[in-house]
Motif scaffolding. Structure first.
Motif, PDB file in Angstrom:
ATOM      1  N   ILE B 191     -30.922  16.607   7.721  1.00 31.46           N
ATOM      2  CA  ILE B 191     -31.863  17.483   8.434  1.00 31.46           C
ATOM      3  C   ILE B 191     -33.283  17.261   7.932  1.00 31.46           C
ATOM      4  CG2 ILE B 191     -32.449  19.893   8.925  1.00 31.46           C
ATOM      5  CD1 ILE B 191     -29.511  20.527   8.004  1.00 31.46           C
ATOM      6  N   THR B 192     -34.222  17.059   8.857  1.00 30.83           N
ATOM      7  CA  THR B 192     -35.614  17.087   8.418  1.00 30.83           C
ATOM      8  C   THR B 192     -36.198  18.430   8.841  1.00 30.83           C
ATOM      9  OG1 THR B 192     -36.819  16.392  10.386  1.00 30.83           O
ATOM     10  CG2 THR B 192     -35.788  14.662   9.090  1.00 30.83           C
ATOM     11  N   THR B 193     -37.079  18.948   8.036  1.00 29.56           N
ATOM     12  CA  THR B 193     -37.706  20.206   8.401  1.00 29.56           C
ATOM     13  C   THR B 193     -39.010  20.382   7.642  1.00 29.56           C
ATOM     14  OG1 THR B 193     -37.418  22.606   8.534  1.00 29.56           O
ATOM     15  CG2 THR B 193     -36.415  21.512   6.655  1.00 29.56           C
ATOM     16  N   HIS B 194     -39.929  21.160   8.220  1.00 24.85           N
ATOM     17  CA  HIS B 194     -41.075  21.562   7.431  1.00 24.85           C
ATOM     18  C   HIS B 194     -41.049  23.075   7.233  1.00 24.85           C
ATOM     19  CE1 HIS B 194     -42.708  21.754  11.576  1.00 24.85           C
ATOM     20  NE2 HIS B 194     -43.359  22.813  11.130  1.00 24.85           N
ATOM     21  N   PHE B 195     -39.873  23.670   7.539  1.00 26.14           N
ATOM     22  CA  PHE B 195     -39.704  25.106   7.269  1.00 26.14           C
ATOM     23  C   PHE B 195     -38.888  25.273   6.002  1.00 26.14           C
ATOM     24  CE2 PHE B 195     -39.832  25.130  12.020  1.00 26.14           C
ATOM     25  CZ  PHE B 195     -41.065  25.746  12.129  1.00 26.14           C
ATOM     26  N   MET B 196     -39.496  25.900   4.999  1.00 27.10           N
ATOM     27  CA  MET B 196     -38.772  26.042   3.738  1.00 27.10           C
ATOM     28  C   MET B 196     -37.586  26.971   3.873  1.00 27.10           C
ATOM     29  SD  MET B 196     -40.043  29.109   2.364  1.00 27.10           S
ATOM     30  CE  MET B 196     -41.140  30.259   3.131  1.00 27.10           C
ATOM     31  N   ASP B 197     -37.687  27.976   4.764  1.00 31.34           N
ATOM     32  CA  ASP B 197     -36.533  28.872   4.907  1.00 31.34           C
ATOM     33  C   ASP B 197     -35.345  28.133   5.506  1.00 31.34           C
ATOM     34  OD1 ASP B 197     -37.922  28.620   7.284  1.00 31.34           O
ATOM     35  OD2 ASP B 197     -37.556  30.684   7.953  1.00 31.34           O
ATOM     36  N   GLU B 198     -35.644  27.211   6.416  1.00 27.86           N
ATOM     37  CA  GLU B 198     -34.577  26.418   7.016  1.00 27.86           C
ATOM     38  C   GLU B 198     -33.906  25.528   5.966  1.00 27.86           C
ATOM     39  OE1 GLU B 198     -34.680  25.210  11.165  1.00 27.86           O
ATOM     40  OE2 GLU B 198     -35.209  23.251  10.393  1.00 27.86           O
ATOM     41  N   ALA B 199     -34.718  24.904   5.136  1.00 30.61           N
ATOM     42  CA  ALA B 199     -34.177  24.040   4.083  1.00 30.61           C
ATOM     43  C   ALA B 199     -33.316  24.865   3.125  1.00 30.61           C
ATOM     44  CB  ALA B 199     -35.315  23.357   3.335  1.00 30.61           C
ATOM     45  N   GLU B 200     -33.785  26.077   2.772  1.00 29.47           N
ATOM     46  CA  GLU B 200     -33.014  26.923   1.852  1.00 29.47           C
ATOM     47  C   GLU B 200     -31.711  27.376   2.484  1.00 29.47           C
ATOM     48  OE1 GLU B 200     -35.430  30.083   0.027  1.00 29.47           O
ATOM     49  OE2 GLU B 200     -36.999  28.575  -0.186  1.00 29.47           O
ATOM     50  N   GLN B 201     -31.764  27.675   3.784  1.00 31.59           N
ATOM     51  CA  GLN B 201     -30.568  28.138   4.493  1.00 31.59           C
ATOM     52  C   GLN B 201     -29.522  27.045   4.631  1.00 31.59           C
ATOM     53  OE1 GLN B 201     -29.588  30.828   6.574  1.00 31.59           O
ATOM     54  NE2 GLN B 201     -31.229  32.242   6.022  1.00 31.59           N
ATOM     55  N   LEU B 202     -29.972  25.865   4.988  1.00 30.12           N
ATOM     56  CA  LEU B 202     -29.020  24.857   5.456  1.00 30.12           C
ATOM     57  C   LEU B 202     -28.673  23.760   4.453  1.00 30.12           C
ATOM     58  CD1 LEU B 202     -30.263  24.178   9.113  1.00 30.12           C
ATOM     59  CD2 LEU B 202     -28.279  25.511   8.414  1.00 30.12           C
ATOM     60  N   CYS B 203     -29.566  23.469   3.523  1.00 27.77           N
ATOM     61  CA  CYS B 203     -29.373  22.239   2.732  1.00 27.77           C
ATOM     62  C   CYS B 203     -28.686  22.485   1.392  1.00 27.77           C
ATOM     63  CB  CYS B 203     -30.708  21.555   2.495  1.00 27.77           C
ATOM     64  SG  CYS B 203     -31.524  21.113   4.023  1.00 27.77           S
ATOM     65  N   ASP B 204     -27.700  21.638   1.098  1.00 26.63           N
ATOM     66  CA  ASP B 204     -27.088  21.654  -0.230  1.00 26.63           C
ATOM     67  C   ASP B 204     -28.015  20.964  -1.218  1.00 26.63           C
ATOM     68  OD1 ASP B 204     -24.731  22.722   0.832  1.00 26.63           O
ATOM     69  OD2 ASP B 204     -24.058  20.725   1.420  1.00 26.63           O
ATOM     70  N   ARG B 205     -28.652  19.927  -0.706  1.00 24.01           N
ATOM     71  CA  ARG B 205     -29.476  19.107  -1.570  1.00 24.01           C
ATOM     72  C   ARG B 205     -30.599  18.563  -0.714  1.00 24.01           C
ATOM     73  NH1 ARG B 205     -29.054  14.035  -3.820  1.00 24.01           N
ATOM     74  NH2 ARG B 205     -27.633  13.412  -2.172  1.00 24.01           N
ATOM     75  N   LEU B 206     -31.773  18.400  -1.306  1.00 26.84           N
ATOM     76  CA  LEU B 206     -32.851  17.874  -0.475  1.00 26.84           C
ATOM     77  C   LEU B 206     -33.824  17.039  -1.278  1.00 26.84           C
ATOM     78  CD1 LEU B 206     -35.538  20.003  -0.897  1.00 26.84           C
ATOM     79  CD2 LEU B 206     -33.981  21.433   0.379  1.00 26.84           C
ATOM     80  N   ILE B 207     -34.567  16.240  -0.542  1.00 25.82           N
ATOM     81  CA  ILE B 207     -35.686  15.534  -1.158  1.00 25.82           C
ATOM     82  C   ILE B 207     -36.955  16.124  -0.561  1.00 25.82           C
ATOM     83  CG2 ILE B 207     -34.534  13.374  -1.774  1.00 25.82           C
ATOM     84  CD1 ILE B 207     -35.456  12.144   0.822  1.00 25.82           C
ATOM     85  N   VAL B 208     -37.942  16.306  -1.436  1.00 25.81           N
ATOM     86  CA  VAL B 208     -39.230  16.801  -0.976  1.00 25.81           C
ATOM     87  C   VAL B 208     -40.118  15.581  -0.779  1.00 25.81           C
ATOM     88  CG1 VAL B 208     -41.200  18.268  -1.511  1.00 25.81           C
ATOM     89  CG2 VAL B 208     -38.914  18.907  -2.307  1.00 25.81           C
ATOM     90  N   MET B 209     -40.597  15.383   0.441  1.00 23.98           N
ATOM     91  CA  MET B 209     -41.398  14.190   0.739  1.00 23.98           C
ATOM     92  C   MET B 209     -42.842  14.552   1.030  1.00 23.98           C
ATOM     93  SD  MET B 209     -38.997  11.765   3.102  1.00 23.98           S
ATOM     94  CE  MET B 209     -40.086  10.348   2.975  1.00 23.98           C
ATOM     95  N   ASP B 210     -43.724  13.666   0.612  1.00 19.92           N
ATOM     96  CA  ASP B 210     -45.136  13.808   0.959  1.00 19.92           C
ATOM     97  C   ASP B 210     -45.758  12.426   1.019  1.00 19.92           C
ATOM     98  OD1 ASP B 210     -47.480  15.302   1.542  1.00 19.92           O
ATOM     99  OD2 ASP B 210     -48.164  15.012  -0.518  1.00 19.92           O
ATOM    100  N   LYS B 211     -46.449  12.129   2.093  1.00 17.25           N
ATOM    101  CA  LYS B 211     -47.142  10.844   2.274  1.00 17.25           C
ATOM    102  C   LYS B 211     -46.249   9.646   1.962  1.00 17.25           C
ATOM    103  CE  LYS B 211     -51.611  12.916   1.413  1.00 17.25           C
ATOM    104  NZ  LYS B 211     -52.557  13.302   0.402  1.00 17.25           N
TER     105      LYS B 211
END
Lengths: 275, 308
Positions: B191-211
């Motif tokens: 899942i890609t998202t720029h909503f932090m609540d969505e990432a907290e709700q749905l993701c077991d693990r994530l990478i934070v990307m910038d540029k």
């Protein structure tokens, strides 16, 4: 291990030629065409058939009154029999062009349908061949319908005229391939209009209504470069039974159009979707 | 087969001089819900397209179920269900026709697809809209149909690019619920998202990307633990006074972030900190104590907010 059916189907194609671009899904794309066709605008479908018939009525029987016969390829024939093959070729062209330009443009830029298609296990060549195949089917049905009108009127002079149907398919294929290639490069609706600006003069100057020999040399030269001129000469030669090697030349013109059109369409779709 | 469904090393993608993805490494495990969190232009969608074999990398390696997308695009896409950011539904067709023809695009037999449709309509809660033209559907319904469509081939990995962007809160919650169910069924979600609540709700693990770079990796909870404090105190003094009090506030807690409209103060105990501020005779116009979120993690890592 469980292997999903979609994966098994895709893996069966490993090692086949062009597997990255083509997955053999043209029938499925034609199936989509039929489903969408059921609810399409019937007026547009019908107008593609009615238009050449109207031309035949107005010119064939209007001008035909003033000019009952005309010389063509050493024969004297009815004027209506002279223009009927040209109208057949033109209707094949119109059917193919409508589907490969207007329809393709909307699917590509507005509805993003190809984006969806190319997220499946299909490739860009599937999409190109499927869309062109559909345009070709429309060209084919217009040609058949027109033939069904003109043949009973005695406007097809030779039994070779039957070959005008496959010739119309070849013509539709050529126009559809090039039409889709051009459309895939266009970015705005205004540019699409340019295709129409080109089509009308081509129709008028391709020897539809009188032989090209009435033109000055330079205009004949220009007219002989136009694809519709070759389409008309091919269909007319067959309908009148004037067989010669030049017919093969006209057919070759379309084979080259098909190859170039497919090449650029696939290249462009690749650039758009596989960047 | 390794435990990783997707493995990328040094993955790089350039558009001219612009580096969209800058040599990133990541792995996606079977059955997990993996997120790519970052603002617009972080390189998330490009990464998704490379996974889906609709974009070619410029350097590095990536395998999806052991296959290289450069060589086996159609085979890889047969494993994936793709939900793109912009809807790409077939507007000329009805809901049922959309599901049917999409299954056919995978080469699936008619009978198989027809059997699948009922199940998908139920899943997407679109039974009553089955014969409606897609045009007439609401935004939330279109999204659910797009997800249902992506599931027609029984994919092992479902790729969702900004799945709830543009949806109202109620439609978002319905969608999240559907995605939870898929996760429970063992479908791997990317899942890609720029909503932090969505990432907290749905993701077991994530990478934070910038540029184009990965700034951090981990579960939402561990990222918050590693890069932020337990609580955050948000205070507003009015845009003209914020700057003036910022220096005083800075010495009162672990860390502050000064945003144009408010000051964020990072602390283990927000209420106590607020009492100290009043005790120091500073009177914020408004104040709010909340738990740290991924938004704070992103701010810490990049100095910027997710939604700009």
């Amino acid at each position: 291990m469980f292997i999903p059916m979609a994966v098994a189907i895709a893996e069966a194609r490993i090692g086949k030629r062009g597997e990255r671009f083509y997955s053999g899904r043209v029938p499925q794309l034609l199936e989509r065409g039929f489903i969408a066709f059921r609810s399409s605008t019937w007026m547009i479908v019908l107008s593609g058939f009615v238009e050449p018939v109207l031309y035949l009525l107005s010119f064939g029987y209007g001008i035909g009154k003033l000019l009952p016969t005309i010389e063509s390829g050493g024969h004297t024939i009815k004027y209506a029999a002279f223009i009927a093959p040209a109208l057949l070729a033109t209707s094949a062209m119109n059917g193919a062009i409508y589907d490969s330009t207007m329809n393709v443009f909307f699917k590509l830029n507005h509805d993003r349908i190809y984006h969806g298609m190319l997220a499946t296990s299909m490739g860009p060549l599937d999409v190109a061949l499927g869309e062109i195949g559909w345009a070709l089917l429309r060209g084919f049905s217009y040609a058949c319908a027109f033939m069904a009108v003109v043949a009973p009127l005695g406007l097809i002079e030779s039994i070779w005229g039957l070959l005008a149907i496959p010739a119309a398919v070849l013509i539709a294929f050529g126009f559809a391939s090039v039409g889709m290639a051009i459309t895939s490069y266009l970015t705005s609706f205004q540019q699409l209009e340019v295709i129409n600006i080109f089509l009308l003069p081509m129709f008028l100057f391709s020897g539809s209504f009188y032989p090209l020999s009435v033109f000055p040399q330079w205009l004949q030269f220009v007219a002989n470069l136009l694809p519709l001129t070759h389409a008309i000469n091919l269909v007319r030669g067959l309908c009148l039974g004037n067989l010669s090697f030049s017919l093969l030349g006209h057919a070759l013109y379309f084979v080259i159009m098909i190859i170039c059109g497919l090449f650029f369409t696939t290249k462009r779709l690749n650039a758009l979707f596989m960047k | 087969m390794s435990e990783f469904l997707i493995s990328a090393r040094g993955l790089t993608k350039k558009f001219g001089d612009f580096v969209a993805v800058n040599g990133i490494d990541f792995d996606v495990r079977k059955g997990e819900s993996f997120g790519l969190l970052g603002p617009n232009g972080a390189g998330k969608s490009t990464t998704m397209r490379i996974i889906g074999a609709t974009s070619q990398r410029d350097a590095g390696t990536i395998t999806i179920l052991g296959k290289d997308p450069e060589k086996h695009g159609p085979q890889i896409r047969a494993h994936l269900g793709v939900v793109p950011q912009q809807d790409s539904l077939d507007m000329q067709l009805t809901v049922v026709e959309n599901l049917y023809i999409y299954g056919r695009y995978f080469g699936l037999p008619r009978k198989f697809v027809k059997g699948k449709i009922e199940e998908l309509l139920t899943f997407a809660q679109l039974e009553e809209k089955r014969d409606a033209k897609v045009e007439t559907l609401s935004g939330g319904m279109k999204r659910r149909l797009t997800i249902a469509r992506a599931l027609v081939s029984e994919p092992e990995i479902l790729m969702l690019d900004e799945p709830t962007t543009g949806l109202d809160p109620q439609a978002r919650h319905i969608l999240w619920d559907r995605l939870f169910r898929l996760k429970e069924q063992g479908v791997t979600l990317v899942i890609t998202t720029h909503f932090m609540d969505e990432a907290e709700q749905l993701c077991d693990r994530l990478i934070v990307m910038d540029k184009g770079n990965i700034m951090a990796e981990g579960s939402p909870a561990s990222l918050i633990k590693d890069y932020s404090t337990k609580e955050v105190l948000e205070v507003r003094f009015g845009s003209d006074r914020n700057q003036e009090v910022a220096d005083k506030l800075r010495s009162m807690c672990e860390r502050t972030e000064e945003l144009p409209d408010r000051i964020l103060m990072y602390t283990e105990d927000g209420e106590t900190l607020l009492e100290q501020i009043y005790a120091a005779d500073l009177h914020p116009k408004t104040s709010l104590v909340r738990r740290s979120s991924l938004e704070d993690v992103f701010l810490r890592l990049t100095g910027r907010t997710l939604i700009e």
